[in-house]
Design an enzyme around this catalytic site. Structure first.
Site, PDB file in Angstrom:
ATOM      1  N   HIS A  80      -7.845  61.440 -17.850  1.00  0.00           N
ATOM      2  CA  HIS A  80      -9.107  62.542 -18.582  1.00  0.00           C
ATOM      3  C   HIS A  80      -8.468  64.281 -17.628  1.00  0.00           C
ATOM      4  CE1 HIS A  80     -12.919  60.214 -18.936  1.00  0.00           C
ATOM      5  NE2 HIS A  80     -11.338  59.153 -19.590  1.00  0.00           N
ATOM      6  N   TYR A 209     -21.072  66.088 -15.381  1.00  0.00           N
ATOM      7  CA  TYR A 209     -21.696  66.262 -14.625  1.00  0.00           C
ATOM      8  C   TYR A 209     -23.685  66.935 -14.771  1.00  0.00           C
ATOM      9  CZ  TYR A 209     -18.530  63.492 -11.680  1.00  0.00           C
ATOM     10  OH  TYR A 209     -17.528  63.224 -11.411  1.00  0.00           O
ATOM     11  N   PRO A 301     -21.408  60.047  -3.717  1.00  0.00           N
ATOM     12  CA  PRO A 301     -20.149  59.608  -4.070  1.00  0.00           C
ATOM     13  C   PRO A 301     -19.724  60.828  -5.680  1.00  0.00           C
ATOM     14  CG  PRO A 301     -22.250  59.119  -4.639  1.00  0.00           C
ATOM     15  CD  PRO A 301     -22.431  59.576  -3.415  1.00  0.00           C
ATOM     16  N   LYS A 305     -15.082  61.202  -4.299  1.00  0.00           N
ATOM     17  CA  LYS A 305     -13.957  60.749  -3.196  1.00  0.00           C
ATOM     18  C   LYS A 305     -13.279  59.708  -2.754  1.00  0.00           C
ATOM     19  CE  LYS A 305     -12.220  64.818  -4.391  1.00  0.00           C
ATOM     20  NZ  LYS A 305     -11.318  64.688  -5.860  1.00  0.00           N
ATOM     21  N   TYR A 393     -11.154  68.330  -7.341  1.00  0.00           N
ATOM     22  CA  TYR A 393     -11.190  67.250  -7.684  1.00  0.00           C
ATOM     23  C   TYR A 393     -10.489  66.033  -8.595  1.00  0.00           C
ATOM     24  CZ  TYR A 393     -13.651  64.393 -11.367  1.00  0.00           C
ATOM     25  OH  TYR A 393     -15.007  63.412 -11.896  1.00  0.00           O
TER      26      TYR A 393
HETATM   27  C1  DHB Z   1     -17.806  57.128 -11.420  1.00  0.00           C
HETATM   28  C2  DHB Z   1     -18.150  57.622 -10.054  1.00  0.00           C
HETATM   29  C3  DHB Z   1     -18.176  58.724  -9.099  1.00  0.00           C
HETATM   30  O1  DHB Z   1     -19.247  58.847  -8.109  1.00  0.00           O
HETATM   31  C4  DHB Z   1     -17.980  60.395 -10.210  1.00  0.00           C
HETATM   32  O2  DHB Z   1     -18.253  60.919  -9.332  1.00  0.00           O
HETATM   33  C5  DHB Z   1     -17.681  59.832 -11.609  1.00  0.00           C
HETATM   34  C6  DHB Z   1     -17.718  58.412 -11.677  1.00  0.00           C
HETATM   35  C7  DHB Z   1     -17.640  56.399 -11.359  1.00  0.00           C
HETATM   36  O3  DHB Z   1     -18.107  54.872 -11.452  1.00  0.00           O
HETATM   37  O4  DHB Z   1     -17.236  55.948 -13.061  1.00  0.00           O
END
Ligand code: DHB
Length: 399
Positions: A80, A209, A301, A305, A393
């Site tokens: 991506h 997001y 999450p 990371k 990121y």
């Molecule tokens: C996923 C999990 C995440 O914590 C994130 O920031 C982006 C994607 C995932 O499980 O695909």
């Protein structure tokens, strides 16, 4: 898998925990001719089913490739080049690759990484014991280190030059650092994530997001036929207490745009609730014991990371062990904790910032909401601000 009787009594490195960190370390050491034994408490099937995040930074993809497990990742992983930030009914694209000199992220689920690593370790004849319970660690000092464990109903001891503690947040390895030496930092967020796996094609070509007054939402994907989505909930939410229709209404509201965007719905095939916390253990080494991954630090999450940070610890530890065995150098082992902690705190700062930017704080919703919108407007109107987000990121764990 491997029977306890066929495990050696000595290895150069004893690895506690066969998740991605322990397996990757074992694989990298094997490539450098260093012997290891991996002791994992769970079953192989249990490990290979564990649903976790799926976003790999470029540095993690490179490391997995270097470890010889990049083939399926390259074939099946989706690269991506951007993400969407969504708020106030509008979507704003952050062009990650354009802002970072061409770097991107790869979507490839953690349990697929684990499957590839287990297959590679077994194919190489590596020592890997599932359902092995570690009962005691001797982190050594001047003398050798040791791990006492039970496997297949028998107690055994592994003596080793070094121990890698890769057994996660709930593991035993960290406890072998005496409390007088160990300092732990813990922050618990007043919310959790409700995660679903959906049998449906992706709702969006890139991750979304979303910040909404009802709470955060995230649209991710796993494959052409499987989607992963999350929404902010109470940390004690009962995932089974929700009807599918209510889950979709919640996601629709939080993700709605003025142009009428809707998620692609489908059967919800799995659901789970996780609580969000930040945790760091200092130091990450004691005597001959070195912690890596979740055993030493947990990030919320939101920035995806966790796995990237674990892989970066493992890269640092493997390099230090190779320098010790091949060049007789101890400086990289001595400075392991300091170097990893610097990176861990940077990841903590980024993950915590992105989390509070996008989640509704139930204790001060109005004040936080205004700050969030100010930050989001800055991020989506300033190239400098967007670049800072993009760099963190796609490439935080490399350093
Ligand atoms: C996923 C999990 C995440 O914590 C994130 O920031 C982006 C994607 C995932 O499980 O695909």
């Amino acid at each position: 898998m491997t029977a306890a009787t066929s495990l050696p009594g000595h290895a150069q490195v004893g690895i506690v925990g066969g998740g991605p960190a322990g397996l990757l370390l074992s694989q990298l050491l094997h490539a450098a001719g260093i012997t290891s034994v991996v002791l994992e408490a769970r079953s192989r099937a249990g490990l290979e089913r564990l649903i976790r995040a799926g976003v790999l930074e470029q540095g993690t993809t490179d490391l997995l490739t270097e470890a010889g497990v990049g083939e399926r990742l390259r074939r099946e992983g989706a690269v991506h080049h951007g993400i969407e930030l969504r708020y106030d009914g509008e979507s704003h694209r952050i062009p990650l690759s354009m802002l970072t000199g061409g770097k991107g992220i790869t979507l490839y689920a953690q349990h697929e990484v684990v499957k590839d690593l287990i297959a590679a370790r077994i194919a190489a004849g590596g020592y890997l014991a599932f359902e092995a319970t570690v009962t005691d660690l001797q982190p050594g000092g001047d003398g050798p280190a040791g791990i006492t464990y039970t496997h297949a109903g028998k107690a055994a001891t592994l003596s080793c030059d070094f121990i890698a503690g890769c057994d996660g947040f709930h593991g035993v390895a960290r406890q072998a650092i005496p409390p007088a030496v160990r300092r732990e930092f813990l922050h618990e967020y007043p919310y959790g994530w409700f995660g679903i796996l959906v049998d449906a094609p992706p709702s969006s070509p890139e991750l979304i997001y979303a910040r909404h007054a009802r709470g955060f939402a995230l649209v991710s994907t796993r494959s052409a036929t499987l989607q992963r989505m999350y929404f902010q909930c109470s940390p004690t939410e009962d995932a089974q207490g929700w009807r599918d229709g209510d889950i979709w209404r919640e996601l629709e509201q939080r993700l709605a745009t003025r142009s009428g965007w809707r998620p692609v719905e489908g059967p919800i095939v799995q659901r789970d609730v996780v609580s969000l916390r930040s945790f760091v253990c200092e130091p990450m080494q004691y005597g001959r014991l070195f912690l890596a991954g979740d055993a030493a630090h947990i990030v919320p999450p939101t920035g995806a990371k966790g796995l990237n940070l674990a892989a970066a610890d493992v890269r640092t530890l493997a390099q230090a062990l190779v320098a010790h065995y091949h060049e007789g150098r101890s400086d990289l082992l001595d400075s392991y904790s300091g170097r990893c902690l610097q990176r861990a705190w940077r990841a903590q700062r980024f993950s915590s910032w992105l989390t509070t930017l996008l989640h509704t704080d139930p204790t001060q919703p109005d004040f936080e909401a205004r700050l969030q919108l100010a930050d989001l407007q800055h991020l989506t109107s300033s190239k400098a601000a967007a670049t800072a987000l993009a760099e963190n990121y796609v490439d935080l764990a490399r350093h």
